[in-house]
Design an enzyme around this catalytic site. Sequence first.
Site, short mmCIF file in Angstrom:
data_model
loop_
_atom_site.label_atom_id
_atom_site.label_comp_id
_atom_site.label_asym_id
_atom_site.label_seq_id
_atom_site.Cartn_x
_atom_site.Cartn_y
_atom_site.Cartn_z
N SER A 121 -5.23 -4.61 -3.77
CA SER A 121 -4.98 -5.50 -4.91
C SER A 121 -6.22 -6.33 -5.22
CB SER A 121 -3.76 -6.38 -4.59
OG SER A 121 -3.31 -7.09 -5.71
N ASP A 143 2.00 2.10 -10.50
CA ASP A 143 1.58 0.71 -10.31
C ASP A 143 0.79 0.24 -11.53
OD1 ASP A 143 0.85 -1.74 -9.31
OD2 ASP A 143 -0.54 -0.95 -7.82
N HIS A 180 3.51 -1.56 -6.06
CA HIS A 180 2.19 -2.12 -5.71
C HIS A 180 2.03 -2.33 -4.20
CE1 HIS A 180 -1.53 -4.25 -6.57
NE2 HIS A 180 -1.10 -5.33 -5.98
#
Length: 501
Positions: A292, A357, A413
């Site tokens: 991320s 995602d 995610h």
Amino acid sequence: MAMAMASISNMFIAFKPKNNAKVVQPPPSSRKPIHFTTLCKASSNNSSLSSTITQLQNQQELEQETPSPPKQPQQDISSVWRKLHGEDNWVGLLDPMDAGLRRELIRYGEMAQACYDSFDYDPYSKYCGSCRYPREEFFECLDMRHLGYSVSRYLYATANISLPKIFMRSRWPHKLWSDKANWAGYVAVSDDDTTKKLGRRDITIAWRGTVTHVEWVADLMNYLRPISPEVACSDPEVKVEAGFLDLYTDREQSCGYCRYSAQQQVLSEVKRLLEKYSDEEEDVSVTITGHSLGSAMAILSAFDIAERGLNVNRKDGRKVHVSVITFSGPRVGNLRFKERLESKHGVKVLRVHNTHDMVPKSPGFLINETSPEWLFKLAQGLPWSYTHVGVDLELDHKISPHLKHNADSACAHNLEAHLHLLDGYHGRNTQFQSSSGRDVALVNKDCDFLRDEESVPPIWRQDLNRGLIRGPQGRWMQPERPTLQHDHPQDMDHHLNQLGL
């Protein structure tokens, strides 16, 4: 002992097996002494010394009766490590998936996951935003000693920038460990035995991502700005997302933890370690990982290391191999950034992401590398024309029989879900088949992604009693932790001066 118990910070609920449950008895030689690592995993709500010891012994017996997750020993990759780390841009290794590469990706993914598992994101903790464990026992507390690495330093970033969903703060402002900093990751080095199996001394940088939902992407400034002068670069057209650059380079001199920027911390440590191991017979590598937001920090720091020539041996001019393995990361910069990172500096980047995602689709949602070629070229000078870097490995959670197909964006995610998908990925248009028997329950550690048929509760990783213990007077209290160290080496200014920082 009272002082030791007061330092317990990460307490998880453990359940004894049912009477008819089959248990595996380890040999007597496997009994472990009770020490700080045991305290990392056990807790006590009793005030007496005897009850504390009894509880810890019971927890130890439970750990022995319950089989631990399989720990794959490090394979000997000394003859192929450069290929696995992108020497040929992973040609022929992704489809079908090479077994050795899969193990490497999962290994670095677990090192990125360690940032989440050790991060205190409880707003009711006065240590919110810090790491739960002492640096010296980081991997031991996480039951990851099998990796064969030790942490050389922690990394911190300032919470001054305007990205509120990225930084975690305690709700007890009068008890904050720091009102300016968040723990941002770590630098680790392979030990001698692991170095022989890896074929090189590996310096790993793991950046922590976001522990909130994926809405943090909406807070991005979403415009490109020149990477220089914050990152020394002679090309003024090399641009990156402004918020990522601020996070990487900002500092707060009034705070002991982030009086040096994340940039200064990581560059000085890499420089120190490369000098330390410059005379070894084995090669040295720098591997950077993150999930991320941590993916963006990984790519930025890799560019910075290569742009400053830190990876060039001053004695013989040889380049230290720099590779980046990221998971579910956003776009970072423009086309000139990509070209300079890959073509000029030769940094190898492998991006792993779930096709469902949304984070890898941002920023640059409208104009990016997937746009028509004429439009992408026409928009190069605009401040919102982004492109991904490196090689892409696309996964699909809908091929896993264990996962819900229509889970929310946070599940798509989730890093543990990515590692689950990697474990069962063998190539495009192939069925999911676990290659290592990785525990599917790990997926639901911090989300609700597994099908109900798996019988694994969502978000099962919980602190016992919300981290409270009974104090000497029988009152419930939040225990103290070992003093958090600023972790800045004494020779840091020396290295920064040499770097011009």
